[in-house]
Write a protein that holds these residues in place. Sequence first.
Motif: not given
Lengths: 175, 210
Positions: A103-104, A162-166, A175, B109-110, B182-186, B188
């Motif tokens: 994600p990011g 931009h990737v968002i995971v849930r 991740f 988004i971030s 939701y996860r918008i940042e990694s 790592h």
Amino acid sequence: MAEVHVIGQILGASGFPESSLFCKWKVQIGSAWRVLQGDHEGQTQVDEPSDKPMANWCHPIDLHFATRGLQGWPKFHLQVWHQDLYGRNELYSYGFCHIPISPGSHEIDCVTWRPKGSLLEELKTQFIGGSSQLKNPDLVSSSAELYKLRTVSMGKIHLRLHVIVRNFDKYGVEF
Amino acid sequence: MNTKPTSFLVFINGAIEHAEVNDFDDLYLRFSYVIGKDWKICSGLEEGTTQIAHKSVQIGSKIVFNFPLEATFRSTNPFGWPQLVISGYGLDVFGNDIVRGYGTTHIPISPGRHRIRIPLFVPRSSSKFQQLLAWFFGRRPEFIDPKVIAFNAGREMTRVRSHGYIQVVFNVVTKDIEELGYRIESKHPSHTSQQQFDNNETPYVDNYHA
């Protein structure tokens, strides 16, 4: 079910022999995946830049996937086409890129190639236009079949995704 | 206070800094946000118009706006993430209001500070004859609704010419988006960022995360 959002733009392309380009795109997914919302294929506008060698498409991508597994993570199949003075379209190149897994936000430069025809076909392309195409465009991301082709390198396609995971952490995926 | 949130908030502020174009000296912009059906704008202007800005001898090819942006969005679903749609207009020699360009970008988004270059493009006439008519009567092709450029549908019909860009700065903060799963940042950091290698080739975006 875990969910993935992909939001961004196909920005444009650079490094092609002519301007006046457009792009046909499609997102390929594995059998465990489903598109819940958004368009997974489309075609961009034709851009003929007036001052710069980069064609700008600014094509929005907004996709919502649901999945039961990581296999078959979605990937873009991209084709760059050229529109000439008379409005005829000819294929310029093929490319594919995986949608990033982490994600990011990601800036992606997708390198592309075109099939190389025989000497006669190349001459024809040079003078009349029109170019060799693949019968099955899905070949571009099949690692088992590509060895049969002879290709010529072409320009780059630029994407910002931009990737968002849930809910992946419920299944222990990190991740 | 322990109730679980049902929606998340995205707060942005920033500015339309300047436009850089060669073909003309004055420009004004209209902006609007395009949002999905699960989204709502809770505060801030939904659309607006900037001043009419002119080039100056000192600054060269830049048309400075320094126009403030501020908005708060609320949603339950990231699908339909807000997009900023900008259309630029100006007056020609006869005083006709004509389109100088369209451009769009997603709101970053971030969380953080982002500086984004939005390329501008204008639709082209569909034939040489119409091009002549457009020049003669001062009626150039334009989109009836500038918001079409924020959608996938119908884009294959349009032929455009791009020239110049607009530079926009965003500061972004999100609220409760992690609470909703939701996860918008990694966690790592990525080791092989493609951007680092190609930095000199792709100068159209730079993110300030310092």
